[in-house]
Each structure stands twice: as structure tokens, then as C-alpha cells.
Motif scaffolding. Structure first.
Motif, PDB file in Angstrom:
ATOM      1  N   ARG A 404       0.739  -1.112   0.057  1.00 18.81           N
ATOM      2  CA  ARG A 404       0.086   0.099  -0.121  1.00 18.81           C
ATOM      3  C   ARG A 404       0.915   1.485   0.099  1.00 18.81           C
ATOM      4  O   ARG A 404       1.661   1.411   0.783  1.00 18.81           O
ATOM      5  N   ILE A 405       0.720   2.158  -0.922  1.00 21.56           N
ATOM      6  CA  ILE A 405       1.408   3.440  -1.109  1.00 21.56           C
ATOM      7  C   ILE A 405       0.390   4.584  -0.946  1.00 21.56           C
ATOM      8  O   ILE A 405      -0.710   4.259  -1.517  1.00 21.56           O
ATOM      9  N   GLU A 406       0.560   5.623  -0.287  1.00 20.89           N
ATOM     10  CA  GLU A 406       0.038   6.842  -0.137  1.00 20.89           C
ATOM     11  C   GLU A 406       0.376   7.843  -0.567  1.00 20.89           C
ATOM     12  O   GLU A 406       1.737   8.200  -0.388  1.00 20.89           O
ATOM     13  N   CYS A 407      -0.150   8.742  -1.449  1.00 18.76           N
ATOM     14  CA  CYS A 407       0.766   9.980  -1.806  1.00 18.76           C
ATOM     15  C   CYS A 407      -0.333  11.241  -1.393  1.00 18.76           C
ATOM     16  O   CYS A 407      -1.580  11.119  -1.807  1.00 18.76           O
ATOM     17  N   TYR A 408       0.526  12.319  -0.826  1.00 17.49           N
ATOM     18  CA  TYR A 408      -0.026  13.704  -0.740  1.00 17.49           C
ATOM     19  C   TYR A 408       0.348  14.672  -1.217  1.00 17.49           C
ATOM     20  O   TYR A 408       1.412  14.988  -1.823  1.00 17.49           O
ATOM     21  N   ASP A 409      -0.466  15.605  -1.833  1.00 12.77           N
ATOM     22  CA  ASP A 409      -0.216  17.038  -2.249  1.00 12.77           C
ATOM     23  C   ASP A 409      -1.138  17.851  -1.799  1.00 12.77           C
ATOM     24  O   ASP A 409      -2.107  17.772  -1.361  1.00 12.77           O
ATOM     25  N   ILE A 410      -0.306  19.038  -1.721  1.00 13.49           N
ATOM     26  CA  ILE A 410      -1.137  20.516  -1.269  1.00 13.49           C
ATOM     27  C   ILE A 410      -1.548  21.235  -2.453  1.00 13.49           C
ATOM     28  O   ILE A 410      -0.659  21.440  -3.426  1.00 13.49           O
ATOM     29  N   SER A 411      -2.556  21.943  -2.555  1.00  8.84           N
ATOM     30  CA  SER A 411      -3.114  22.942  -3.657  1.00  8.84           C
ATOM     31  C   SER A 411      -3.632  24.186  -2.989  1.00  8.84           C
ATOM     32  O   SER A 411      -4.151  24.144  -1.975  1.00  8.84           O
ATOM     33  N   HIS A 412      -3.236  25.211  -3.698  1.00 10.86           N
ATOM     34  CA  HIS A 412      -3.953  26.674  -3.205  1.00 10.86           C
ATOM     35  C   HIS A 412      -3.556  27.716  -4.179  1.00 10.86           C
ATOM     36  O   HIS A 412      -2.739  27.426  -5.076  1.00 10.86           O
ATOM     37  N   VAL A 413      -4.003  28.780  -3.989  1.00  6.83           N
ATOM     38  CA  VAL A 413      -3.616  30.079  -5.033  1.00  6.83           C
ATOM     39  C   VAL A 413      -3.159  31.158  -4.148  1.00  6.83           C
ATOM     40  O   VAL A 413      -3.939  31.702  -3.284  1.00  6.83           O
ATOM     41  N   GLN A 414      -1.844  31.211  -4.097  1.00 12.08           N
ATOM     42  CA  GLN A 414      -1.257  32.295  -3.097  1.00 12.08           C
ATOM     43  C   GLN A 414      -1.693  32.355  -1.714  1.00 12.08           C
ATOM     44  O   GLN A 414      -2.040  33.209  -0.980  1.00 12.08           O
ATOM     45  N   GLY A 415      -1.849  31.060  -1.164  1.00 12.96           N
ATOM     46  CA  GLY A 415      -2.153  30.836   0.362  1.00 12.96           C
ATOM     47  C   GLY A 415      -3.699  30.677   0.668  1.00 12.96           C
ATOM     48  O   GLY A 415      -3.968  30.783   1.865  1.00 12.96           O
ATOM     49  N   THR A 416      -4.408  30.804  -0.303  1.00 14.39           N
ATOM     50  CA  THR A 416      -5.900  31.033   0.096  1.00 14.39           C
ATOM     51  C   THR A 416      -6.448  29.550  -0.648  1.00 14.39           C
ATOM     52  O   THR A 416      -5.954  28.956  -1.334  1.00 14.39           O
ATOM     53  N   ASN A 417      -7.652  29.309   0.266  1.00 15.05           N
ATOM     54  CA  ASN A 417      -8.237  28.056   0.075  1.00 15.05           C
ATOM     55  C   ASN A 417      -7.407  26.831  -0.267  1.00 15.05           C
ATOM     56  O   ASN A 417      -7.254  25.891  -0.988  1.00 15.05           O
ATOM     57  N   VAL A 418      -6.633  26.567   0.900  1.00  9.70           N
ATOM     58  CA  VAL A 418      -5.654  25.590   0.979  1.00  9.70           C
ATOM     59  C   VAL A 418      -6.226  24.160   1.307  1.00  9.70           C
ATOM     60  O   VAL A 418      -6.959  24.133   2.369  1.00  9.70           O
ATOM     61  N   VAL A 419      -6.088  23.281   0.138  1.00 12.05           N
ATOM     62  CA  VAL A 419      -6.477  21.836   0.662  1.00 12.05           C
ATOM     63  C   VAL A 419      -5.392  20.969   0.407  1.00 12.05           C
ATOM     64  O   VAL A 419      -4.222  21.184  -0.081  1.00 12.05           O
ATOM     65  N   ALA A 420      -5.537  19.574   0.744  1.00 11.92           N
ATOM     66  CA  ALA A 420      -4.782  18.510   0.548  1.00 11.92           C
ATOM     67  C   ALA A 420      -5.437  17.318   0.100  1.00 11.92           C
ATOM     68  O   ALA A 420      -6.631  17.166   0.333  1.00 11.92           O
ATOM     69  N   SER A 421      -4.763  16.511  -0.815  1.00  9.47           N
ATOM     70  CA  SER A 421      -5.309  15.126  -1.087  1.00  9.47           C
ATOM     71  C   SER A 421      -4.387  13.871  -0.776  1.00  9.47           C
ATOM     72  O   SER A 421      -3.381  14.220  -0.524  1.00  9.47           O
ATOM     73  N   HIS A 583      -2.107  15.197  -7.591  1.00 12.73           N
ATOM     74  CA  HIS A 583      -2.415  16.586  -8.021  1.00 12.73           C
ATOM     75  C   HIS A 583      -3.670  16.774  -8.636  1.00 12.73           C
ATOM     76  O   HIS A 583      -4.355  17.929  -8.235  1.00 12.73           O
ATOM     77  N   ARG A 584      -4.028  15.885  -9.445  1.00 15.01           N
ATOM     78  CA  ARG A 584      -5.460  16.139 -10.032  1.00 15.01           C
ATOM     79  C   ARG A 584      -6.354  15.959  -8.879  1.00 15.01           C
ATOM     80  O   ARG A 584      -7.541  16.895  -8.931  1.00 15.01           O
ATOM     81  N   PHE A 585      -6.310  15.313  -7.902  1.00 10.75           N
ATOM     82  CA  PHE A 585      -7.599  15.071  -7.010  1.00 10.75           C
ATOM     83  C   PHE A 585      -7.262  16.337  -6.204  1.00 10.75           C
ATOM     84  O   PHE A 585      -8.400  16.920  -5.761  1.00 10.75           O
ATOM     85  N   ALA A 586      -6.270  16.690  -5.839  1.00 10.42           N
ATOM     86  CA  ALA A 586      -6.271  17.940  -4.964  1.00 10.42           C
ATOM     87  C   ALA A 586      -6.808  19.390  -5.637  1.00 10.42           C
ATOM     88  O   ALA A 586      -7.337  20.266  -5.227  1.00 10.42           O
ATOM     89  N   ILE A 587      -6.235  19.334  -6.813  1.00  8.67           N
ATOM     90  CA  ILE A 587      -6.620  20.537  -7.683  1.00  8.67           C
ATOM     91  C   ILE A 587      -8.190  20.569  -7.872  1.00  8.67           C
ATOM     92  O   ILE A 587      -8.853  21.870  -7.907  1.00  8.67           O
ATOM     93  N   THR A 588      -8.810  19.443  -7.965  1.00  5.81           N
ATOM     94  CA  THR A 588     -10.174  19.415  -8.079  1.00  5.81           C
ATOM     95  C   THR A 588     -10.935  19.855  -7.193  1.00  5.81           C
ATOM     96  O   THR A 588     -11.897  20.582  -7.196  1.00  5.81           O
ATOM     97  N   PHE A 589     -10.408  19.201  -5.886  1.00  5.47           N
ATOM     98  CA  PHE A 589     -11.132  19.814  -4.543  1.00  5.47           C
ATOM     99  C   PHE A 589     -10.892  21.286  -4.357  1.00  5.47           C
ATOM    100  O   PHE A 589     -11.809  22.095  -3.858  1.00  5.47           O
ATOM    101  N   HIS A 590      -9.495  21.955  -4.723  1.00  4.91           N
ATOM    102  CA  HIS A 590      -9.348  23.223  -4.609  1.00  4.91           C
ATOM    103  C   HIS A 590     -10.357  24.055  -5.377  1.00  4.91           C
ATOM    104  O   HIS A 590     -10.767  25.013  -5.003  1.00  4.91           O
ATOM    105  N   ARG A 591     -10.634  23.699  -6.484  1.00  7.73           N
ATOM    106  CA  ARG A 591     -11.302  24.445  -7.484  1.00  7.73           C
ATOM    107  C   ARG A 591     -12.671  24.571  -6.940  1.00  7.73           C
ATOM    108  O   ARG A 591     -13.351  25.630  -6.814  1.00  7.73           O
ATOM    109  N   ALA A 592     -13.297  23.457  -6.453  1.00  2.78           N
ATOM    110  CA  ALA A 592     -14.568  23.213  -6.017  1.00  2.78           C
ATOM    111  C   ALA A 592     -14.743  24.345  -4.827  1.00  2.78           C
ATOM    112  O   ALA A 592     -15.743  24.987  -4.678  1.00  2.78           O
ATOM    113  N   LYS A 593     -13.787  24.175  -3.815  1.00  3.72           N
ATOM    114  CA  LYS A 593     -13.695  25.081  -2.656  1.00  3.72           C
ATOM    115  C   LYS A 593     -13.720  26.520  -2.991  1.00  3.72           C
ATOM    116  O   LYS A 593     -14.316  27.368  -2.438  1.00  3.72           O
TER     117      LYS A 593
END
Length: 674
Positions: A404-421, A583-593
Motif C-alpha cells: 500500500r502506497i499513499e501520496c499527498y499533495d497540497i493545492s492553493h492559490v497564493q495561500g488561499t483555500n488551502v487543501v490537500a489530497s 495533484h489532479r485530486f487536490a486541484i479538483t477539490f481546490h477548484r470546488a472550494k
């Protein structure tokens, strides 16, 4: 790996009643569910001399850390309970039938005000009739042909609403492939009757509609209406084309599913022909990895459970007759169970001679071809995945295989609406049901390293908490690895057996299973932040690496130099795919937020004001501007808005208006700004 002797039940402890048993791993996850007519006899067979066990059984009992069982009143109840738990827990070592391709269905949403014809995949919906399965090309051609004769609505809800607002139909309405109920060309009742005719034709009543059109064509010719007769002639040709596409193979009153299998020591390919009204209406296939020592009779039993057990209200897909090359185990109880779901008798039999046996030979030939195709496609994929995991393990010098491998990524725009996947890969394949997303606020959103530390801490803190809760629950209930629960009667929703409820289980955990490897998107700072979070929690058996985008370097904690994998390495390709998916999963969540934040309203801050009441309020007044100008009494007139909530809305809106009316002041000059 655990020693089966460490959790083997004591002699005489296992009952001889029928029941269902579960093997769990060291993390409490159920890895196998089985049923038995005699629990003692069946479970003792798992703890025999390891040298006598077949390889798959040997792997399962050494992977497990405990075994539990539940006694029931009959073999039928055992069958029902086994199906329920396999569906809920998806154990790794149970037979899992996977479609060898995705089959679309032709669906008619009869539950809608204006029924819609569409091509659908996935889970079945309530009040929707399904026809198929078909191949992707055949279903489009069938739908396009039938819309000439039965111009039922096929547009989406958005297109329908636009047409209703504008008073103009869509393109299909102009070319006579839709009756255009959206603009009143046909009444709602007549459109529903048209949709019912569509369903009746697809259900096997084609001859009735063709005969009706032939009479109308003859009448039009006798009245010299040749243009109408020509249109009816074209409709008849279209219906015959669809109706005759499926060959007549059995008597017209025959509704049956005919199965066949091709198997070897490791896998089995199953094919089925769906015969309705004597015609082959569809074909479907599955491929299963035989991860347990199952006989062919066991295979058919598990297949019947998984194919028909989850139909629910779509019980019409279960035919009266099911033909198989060998009777399933417990076929009597299985027929009774399927009959309860269908609401009528279901017979399971083996054809011996005649048309049905000949047709089963054709199905068997399709199963052989499916197995050949599956093996040719899977050989390269399985080899590359195994090679990738082995390369990573060797390059990182890890003692355990990377299950089992888990991968984490952080997504935001200039520090706003910060999310992780968090994305999960097991045995080299993505497991989307285990994906998780995190919202990050406060000091943790200062920079990427703080965010990564926060996410890793939250994920593994939850893992430790769930592990402790599971242990506490087992202790408080007196449960030990050799647990036994007796249930005289079982109440399984939708299965028609009344009695007591199922025993309480540990709630399905979100973070119960730890990874062998954590991959973070980034370089040394992110890797060190993740490692620091694990060290603070006292977790030492999880490896951490980072994949830097610029040169695709693999970084490990407290190292001055990266691990360089060859550009053609399968291990590097696997890491890149995991990183890109995170990255895809994080940026999708970031755009929704971010989109949700951009549409925020002052009404969001009103206590007790949910989205439904906001819509009702805005629908009543027409705009937020009118809400701002309304009195408390006027606000209370809106649907769902009482005096207390109206007062809260008025106070919140008034406070917001006061803030907006307050002039801004330049702190340097004291000048009032507009």
C-alpha cells in the motif's frame, strides 16, 4: 506474517452449527468471509498442516491475525449473511467478479415527469427501466433508430429547462427525433404513454407495434395519402431493423440467463447471454482471480450472489430460469433467496440436450475467447506493476513489499483555500474508495511544509485513534480473537427474513489501514515535515519519500542527496502516475472550494440558515437586494422562515449594510475614502 497457531481456536470451542466466519488481519480489517454448514469442520480445515494447504489458503491464514464466527439458524440465513458482509467489507481474499469491459444499458427514467431515454452505466436508479447490456456501438445505433418511431425526450435536464424558458425546442425537436414536450407539442400524459410504448417494444412486444404500423400504412394507401404511407413504411423498416438484430434462439416465451465458464488454476472467465422473449438481448462477462481454493460449484454460488444479490427494486433483471454448466453449492437455498428478491420462482438448472445445451456451447466459446483476450492484455500490465513495486523496494532499501502506497499533495492559490489530497495505491493499482481530501486553515496554511505536517499528523492521528477505539471496543465487549456470536434469526434488509438485527460491528474506518510508503509531492522540506509528523506520533514502520517535479528526484528524510531512478524505470513511472493523480485530486477539490467561496452570501452567516431556506427566501423575494429592504414581518412570510429566523436574517443583513456604509479612512493622511 502471523502464525495460524497463535489465533487457532481451542478444541471444542467452535460450534457445529451453520454460520458465517471472518478472518481479520493485524489491523482489524476483514480479509475473508465464508459460510459453512458445520463451522467446526470448516474452520479446522484452515488450521491443518501448512504443507497440505493450497497456496492461496496458505497465504490467507498467514496474513490473518484472528478469526471470528457467527452462528445462524439455517443455511439460507448463512447465505444471506455471507452476501451482506462480502458486499459491505469487500474482503481481499474472497472471489471478486470484475466486468471484463464496461457495458452500457439503454435506460428510460419513467419516474420523471417527462421520461428520458439515455445510455447509462453504473449503479441502477429507482423508477428507471433498463434494457441491455449492449455493446457501445450497438446501443447508440439502436437508440437513434428507435427515436424515429418513438420520439421520447433524450436531452439533459439543463437543455430541457432552457427550451422551456425560451419556448423553442432543441435540435432533436426540429428534426422530429423528439416530440418536444418542453414546448407543448405533446402533453405530459401523451409523452409518458409514448415512453411506455418505447419500453414495451424493448421488452419484446415488437411484433405488436410492427403489425399496428402495417395496418396504418395500408389504411393510408387506401386513402391515397402516399406521403404518410411512406413515413409509416420507413418506421416499419426501422423497427424491423432493431427487432431482427437479435437472433431468435429459443421459444418466444423463454426468459433465461445462460452462463458458461473457462478457467485455469488462477483465474476464471465467465460469460452470460441474456435471453428475453427467445432472443439474445445482451451479453456480459466477468473475470475473477481465484484467490481462494474454490470449486466450480462455489464459483457459481458466489457469482449468483454478486450478480443478482444487489438488484433491489430492479428485480425484473432476474429471469425465471438460470442455466449453468454445474449446479452451484447450496443451489436449493440459492434459488429460494433469488426467488425472494425477484418476487417469483427462480429455477437453477443444467441443460442436458437440445437448443439450450447448444446455446451454452456458444456461450462457452465466448468465455474461452474472453480468457485468451484477458490474459494477453493483463500479462504486460501485471508484469510492469510487479517490476515497478520491486524496483522501488530495492531502490529505497525497504524490508517489506509495498502493498500500500499513499501520496499527498497540497493545492492553493497564493495561500488561499488551502487543501490537500491523499490518494491510495494497493498492489500497484489505484483504490479510489480510499482517497481522502483535507481542508487546511489557520497556522497550518502558512506554507506548504506546515500544511504537509498538518495533513500527515491528522491522517495518522486518526489511524492511531481508530486503532485504540477498536482495541477498547474489543476489550469492553469481552471479544477475543476466538469470538463467537449466536444469532437465531437474522434481519437483512430487502431479503425477506425477519428476526433479530445483525451483531454490532466496529464502524467502517476511514484511516484504519496504514501504508508501507508515504509519497509527498515536493523535495527536502516537504519530506522532512512529513517525517517529523510521523516521529512525533511515534510511528516508525512507515517509510517517507518525496518526488520533486523539476528533475523527478526521489528524496528521503535527512539525506543530502536524492535517490536517482533511471528515466526508463517502471518504479519512476509508478511514482509519477501516483503524484499526478494526487495533484489532479487536490486541484479538483481546490477548484470546488474556491468556487464555493466566490459565491458566498451574507445569508451564509445567518444562524440556522441552510441552503434550502436560502433558496426559498431568494425565490420568494427575487433578489438579495429585496431581502435587504424587507422588514421582519415581510421576511417571516417566506416559506420555512419563522419569526425567530426572520429576526436573525434582518439583524445580519442590517449589520452587513452598516459595515458597507462605514467610510474607509486612509490611516496615513486621515482622508476619508469613497
Amino acid at each position: 506474517m502471523a502464525d495460524p497457531a497463535s489465533y487457532r481456536p481451542r478444541p471444542g470451542e467452535i460450534p457445529t452449527d451453520p454460520g458465517v466466519y471472518r478472518f481479520r488481519d493485524e489491523h482489524g480489517r476483514i480479509i475473508y468471509v465464508g459460510k459453512a454448514k458445520n463451522l467446526r469442520s470448516r474452520l479446522n480445515s484452515y488450521f491443518a498442516n501448512p504443507a497440505t494447504l493450497l497456496p492461496k489458503t496458505h497465504a490467507m491464514v498467514h496474513h490473518a491475525a484472528s478469526v471470528q464466527w457467527t452462528t445462524v439458524g439455517s443455511e439460507l440465513e448463512a447465505l444471506q449473511l455471507e452476501y451482506t458482509w462480502i458486499k459491505e467489507f469487500a474482503p481481499r481474499y474472497n472471489l471478486a467478479f470484475r466486468d471484463d469491459k464496461t457495458y452500457p444499458y439503454l435506460a428510460v427514467s419513467m419516474g420523471e415527469k417527462l421520461p428520458r431515454v439515455q445510455v447509462m452505466r453504473g449503479e441502477r436508479r429507482k423508477d428507471t427501466k433498463y434494457f441491455g447490456p449492449y455493446t457501445a456501438g450497438a446501443i447508440r445505433e439502436t437508440m437513434d433508430t428507435l427515436l424515429r418511431v418513438f420520439p421520447v425526450r433524450s436531452c439533459s435536464t439543463g437543455v430541457l429547462r432552457r427550451a422551456e424558458r425560451s419556448g423553442r425546442p432543441c435540435l432533436l425537436g426540429y428534426i422530429d427525433k423528439c416530440a418536444a414536450p418542453c414546448v407543448g407539442r405533446i402533453s405530459v400524459e401523451d409523452h409518458k404513454a409514448l415512453a411506455q410504448d418505447f419500453c414495451d417494444f424493448m421488452g419484446g412486444e415488437g411484433k405488436r407495434f410492427i403489425a399496428k404500423l402495417e395496418k396504418e400504412m395500408a389504411s393510408a394507401v387506401s386513402e391515397l395519402e402516399y406521403e404518410q404511407a411512406a413515413r409509416l413504411r420507413d418506421d416499419i423498416i426501422a423497427l424491423r431493423k432493431v427487432f431482427e438484430r437479435n437472433a431468435v434462439v429459443l421459444a418466444e416465451d423463454t426468459n433465461a440467463d445462460i452462463f458458461a465458464v473457462e478457467q485455469d488454476e488462477l483465474e476464471a472467465a465467465v460469460q452470460v447471454f441474456h435471453v428475453r422473449g427467445g432472443r439474445i438481448r445482451g451479453q456480459r462477462g466477468w473475470v475473477v482471480e481465484k484467490v481462494e481454493d474454490a470449486t466450480e460449484a462455489d464459483l457459481w454460488e458466489h457469482l449468483m450472489q454478486q450478480v443478482y444479490g444487489g438488484q433491489g427494486e430492479q428485480s425484473d433483471v432476474i429471469p425465471r430460469r438460470i442455466l449453468v454448466p454445474q449446479l452451484p453449492a447450496n443451489h436449493g437455498e440459492l434459488s429460494t433467496w433469488l426467488g425472494e428478491i425477484r418476487g417469483g420462482k427462480v429455477s437453477i438448472s443444467v441443460p442436458q440436450r437440445g437448443e439450450k445445451a447448444a446455446l451454452m456451447g456458444t456461450v462457452a466459446q465466448n468465455a474461452r475467447q474472453s480468457m485468451i483476450l484477458h490474459k494477453s492484455r493483463r500479462a504486460g500490465d501485471l508484469t510492469s506493476r510487479s517490476l515497478a513495486l520491486q524496483e522501488l523496494q530495492e531502490a529505497l532499501d525497504l524490508p517489506m513489499p509495498l502493498l500500500r502506497i499513499e501520496c499527498y499533495d497540497i493545492s492553493h492559490v497564493q495561500g488561499t483555500n488551502v487543501v490537500a489530497s491523499m490518494v491510495v495505491v494497493e498492489d500497484g493499482l489505484a483504490k479510489k474508495s480510499e482517497y481522502r481530501k483535507f481542508s487546511i486553515t489557520g497556522e497550518a496554511a502558512i506554507d506548504d511544509t506546515a500544511s504537509m505536517h498538518d495533513v500527515i499528523t491528522r491522517r495518522f492521528r486518526n489511524y492511531l485513534a481508530e486503532k485504540a477505539a477498536r482495541s477498547a471496543l474489543a476489550t469492553s465487549s469481552g471479544e477475543v480473537p476466538r469470538a463467537q456470536v449466536t444469532i437465531p434469526n437474522i434481519d437483512v434488509p430487502g431479503l425477506g427474513v425477519s428476526g433479530q438485527e445483525l451483531p454490532a460491528e466496529v464502524p467502517k474506518s476511514k484511516f484504519a489501514y496504514p501504508p508501507n510508503l508515504v509519497v509527498v509531492d515536493g523535495g527536502v522540506p516537504q519530506v522532512n515535515a512529513a517525517q517529523r509528523a510521523l516521529s512525533e506520533l511515534g510511528i516508525t514502520d512507515v517509510a517517507v519519500i518525496g518526488l520533486a517535479k523539476r528533475l523527478e528526484e526521489v528524496w528521503v528524510p535527512e539525506s543530502d542527496f536524492p535517490v536517482i531512478l533511471p528515466r526508463s524505470s517502471e518504479g519512476l513511472y509508478l511514482l509519477q502516475r501516483i503524484r499526478d493523480e494526487a495533484h489532479r485530486f487536490a486541484i479538483t477539490f481546490h477548484r470546488a472550494k474556491r468556487g464555493k467561496a466566490m459565491t458566498a452570501s451574507v445569508l451564509d452567516s445567518v444562524p440556522g440558515m441552510g441552503s434550502a431556506k436560502q433558496k426559498a427566501l431568494l425565490s420568494h423575494f427575487g433578489s438579495l437586494k429585496k431581502v435587504r429592504g424587507a422588514t421582519v414581518e415581510e421576511l417571516a412570510l417566506a416559506k420555512g422562515i419563522g419569526p425567530v429566523l426572520a429576526q436573525a436574517i434582518h439583524e445580519t443583513v442590517s449589520a452587513e449594510q452598516a459595515v458597507r456604509a462605514t467610510p474607509s479612512v486612509n490611516m496615513a493622511t486621515g482622508e476619508i475614502l469613497d
